[in-house]
Enzyme design. Structure first.
Site, PDB file in Angstrom:
ATOM      1  CB  THR A  37     -13.940 -14.536  -5.223  1.00  0.00           C
ATOM      2  OG1 THR A  37     -13.186 -15.576  -5.823  1.00  0.00           O
ATOM      3  CG2 THR A  37     -14.702 -15.095  -4.037  1.00  0.00           C
TER       4      THR A  37
ATOM      5  NE  ARG B 115       4.438  -5.572 -13.513  1.00  0.00           N
ATOM      6  CZ  ARG B 115       3.739  -6.546 -12.904  1.00  0.00           C
ATOM      7  NH1 ARG B 115       3.195  -6.335 -11.719  1.00  0.00           N
ATOM      8  NH2 ARG B 115       3.601  -7.708 -13.462  1.00  0.00           N
TER       9      ARG B 115
ATOM     10  CG  ASP C 188      -6.392 -16.907   1.497  1.00  0.00           C
ATOM     11  OD1 ASP C 188      -7.314 -17.610   1.048  1.00  0.00           O
ATOM     12  OD2 ASP C 188      -6.283 -15.682   1.245  1.00  0.00           O
ATOM     13  CE  LYS C 189      -8.452 -20.280  -4.119  1.00  0.00           C
ATOM     14  NZ  LYS C 189      -9.101 -20.113  -5.426  1.00  0.00           N
ATOM     15  CG  HIS C 190      -3.963 -15.468  -5.084  1.00  0.00           C
ATOM     16  ND1 HIS C 190      -4.985 -14.561  -4.922  1.00  0.00           N
ATOM     17  CD2 HIS C 190      -3.315 -15.102  -6.215  1.00  0.00           C
ATOM     18  CE1 HIS C 190      -4.944 -13.679  -5.908  1.00  0.00           C
ATOM     19  NE2 HIS C 190      -3.943 -13.984  -6.711  1.00  0.00           N
ATOM     20  CB  SER C 191      -6.866 -19.008  -8.185  1.00  0.00           C
ATOM     21  OG  SER C 191      -7.102 -19.069  -9.566  1.00  0.00           O
TER      22      SER C 191
ATOM     23  CE  LYS D 109      -2.073  -7.729  -5.881  1.00  0.00           C
ATOM     24  NZ  LYS D 109      -2.343  -7.464  -7.275  1.00  0.00           N
ATOM     25  CE  LYS D 110      -4.774 -14.794  -1.033  1.00  0.00           C
ATOM     26  NZ  LYS D 110      -6.146 -14.343  -1.296  1.00  0.00           N
TER      27      LYS D 110
ATOM     28  CB  SER E  79       2.251  -7.888  -8.568  1.00  0.00           C
ATOM     29  OG  SER E  79       0.918  -7.497  -8.692  1.00  0.00           O
TER      30      SER E  79
HETATM   31  N1  URA Z   1      -2.136 -10.360 -10.983  1.00  0.00           N
HETATM   32  C1  URA Z   1      -1.564  -9.485 -10.119  1.00  0.00           C
HETATM   33  O1  URA Z   1      -2.113  -9.203  -9.069  1.00  0.00           O
HETATM   34  N2  URA Z   1      -0.394  -8.931 -10.470  1.00  0.00           N
HETATM   35  C2  URA Z   1       0.268  -9.219 -11.616  1.00  0.00           C
HETATM   36  O2  URA Z   1       1.341  -8.686 -11.854  1.00  0.00           O
HETATM   37  C3  URA Z   1      -0.339 -10.114 -12.504  1.00  0.00           C
HETATM   38  C4  URA Z   1      -1.541 -10.687 -12.159  1.00  0.00           C
END
Ligand code: URA
Length: 438
Positions: free
Chosen positions: A122, A170, A82-85, A189-190, A185
């Site tokens: 997305t 935060r 996968d990719k994350h941006s 999730k990823k 963070s």
């Molecule tokens: N995106 C996230 O999911 N977490 C962060 O802390 C900052 C940007």
């Protein structure tokens, strides 16, 4: 264990062990740790930082507070990638990259987000497709990944729940801008998607989430190192966001651009370069390609043979959308009531583009949210952007608006966001750097 002891240790810059970070993350998730304690911990990390080992332990601890998908590799017959941006403007890479990688033999369980601030999401783009279900149950998600090679869906309620609460605290205690906390963070999730390999697209420039090029570099290195230490081999690319990436920013307009890209009808060269660079990195990391040359020829073939477009079509249908989106996209995607180009009111060569301002113009048009509960108009947006170095004798963009008044307001914002000069100016590279884990 006591939360206040863990906070004290971080306050005094003493190292934290994985079991302490697990205890703290669990407490954030189950509510046994108070908001004040979360805030104090966040501030202690903000000032004293974390080692890579601590950030990796926090990432895994937060990931494990919720569901973690697992994939039976025998059943899938290929790597899970996968990719994350970090988010950009006119950044429709995911819609193209997922099908492309699947057509090259990868499996892409992509869990995406909604638009944030000036950047598009997305999920909002996919919601422009009638019937498409961005929150399927786990069985349908897995079946789509298995059968189509890719499924792009939204975050379920039980994905890294500790991050949801930690991020909310935060956000109101001035501790978002901490590299280890951003890293944990994003990755918690990823990594819950059960990946084997990841590529991270960290944007740099005036439309990027991080304020400076140096900060983007540090974040990219942190993500590559921490994800790899957490067991998912990861490379980060630093890519340019000093102008919109593709030709379209909005929701339906970006789906239209992705479909035209996949069928070869129209391919923005900047979007193509970033998408190919990210895909090529993943194909090599996951050993689907031996080197960059092989990766690029696999990607060319996936496009020219129609295989990637076919994967996109099957994914859309599997998740509830129309079966003929590729051939009939104009029938399904909404069009704005008022579309017209905007021109410059001066002459010269484009020397700077305030990319963030263009993203905010899409939000103002109704294509993004000002508050979490806002509804989106999928039809509005901007297309056909002028690029850095181009002459003012062409439109700055085409504005797709709900009304003539909305069009006029957007036109003024766009004219103010684009600067002209008489001299050609420096244009940044599109891919600045490829950052490997250390
Ligand atoms: N995106 C996230 O999911 N977490 C962060 O802390 C900052 C940007």
């Amino acid at each position: 264990m006591l939360p206040q002891e863990i906070i004290r240790k971080k306050r005094d810059a003493e190292p934290l062990h994985a079991d302490e970070l697990q205890f703290f993350s669990q407490g954030i998730s189950d509510g046994s740790i108070s908001e004040g304690q979360i805030a104090a911990f966040g501030m202690a990390v903000f000032f004293n930082g974390m080692t890579r080992a601590e950030a990796a332990a926090l990432t895994l601890a937060m990931r494990d507070t919720g569901d973690v998908l697992s994939w039976d590799n025998k059943e899938l017959n290929g790597p899970v990638i996968d990719k994350h941006s970090t988010g950009g403007v006119a950044d429709g890479v995911s819609l193209i990259l997922g099908p492309l990688l699947a057509a090259c033999g990868g499996y892409v369980p992509m869990i995406s987000g909604r638009g944030l601030g000036h950047t598009g999401g997305t999920l909002d783009k996919l919601d422009a497709i009638p019937g498409y279900n961005t929150i399927p149950n786990n069985a349908l998600f897995k079946e789509t990944v298995r059968n189509c090679g890719v499924a792009i869906i939204g975050q379920t309620g039980n994905l890294a729940p500790a991050d949801q609460r930690f991020y909310a605290t935060r956000d109101i205690t001035a501790t978002v801008e901490s590299i280890p906390l951003i890293t944990a963070s994003i990755l918690s999730k990823k990594l819950a998607a059960g990946l084997d390999y990841l590529v991270m697209d960290v944007k740099t420039g005036n439309g990027a989430f991080m304020p400076t090029h140096k900060d983007s570099q540090i974040l990219a290195q942190s993500i590559a190192d921490v994800a790899t230490a957490a067991g998912v081999q990861t490379t980060a690319l630093l890519t340019d966001m000093n102008q919109p990436l593709g030709s379209s920013a909005g929701n339906a307009v970006e789906v239209r651009e992705a479909i035209r890209f996949l069928t070869g009808e129209r391919q923005n060269p900047r979007l193509r370069e970033v998408t190919f660079a990210l895909c090529a990195e993943l194909l090599q990391l996951s050993k689907l390609a031996d080197d960059g040359t092989e990766a690029h020829s696999m990607l060319e073939k996936a496009l020219s043979s129609g295989a990637a477009a076919e994967v996109f079509s099957r994914m859309i249908y599997s998740l509830g959308g129309p079966h003929d989106i590729i051939s009939n996209y104009e029938r399904y995607l909404p069009n704005a009531a008022f579309s017209k180009p905007v021109f410059a009111d001066e002459s010269g060569i484009v020397s700077a583009i305030d990319t963030r301002a263009l993203g905010m113009t899409v939000v103002e048009l109704g294509g993004g949210r000002k508050r979490a509960e806002d509804h989106i108009d999928y039809s509005v947006g901007l297309t056909d952007f002028i690029a850095l170095g181009e002459k003012a004798d062409q439109p700055l963009a085409v504005i797709h608006a709900r009304s003539e008044d909305d069009w006029a307001a957007a036109a003024a914002h766009i004219q103010a966001a684009i600067t002209f000069s008489n001299e050609p100016s420096h244009i940044s590279p599109i891919v600045h750097e490829i950052i490997h884990a250390q």
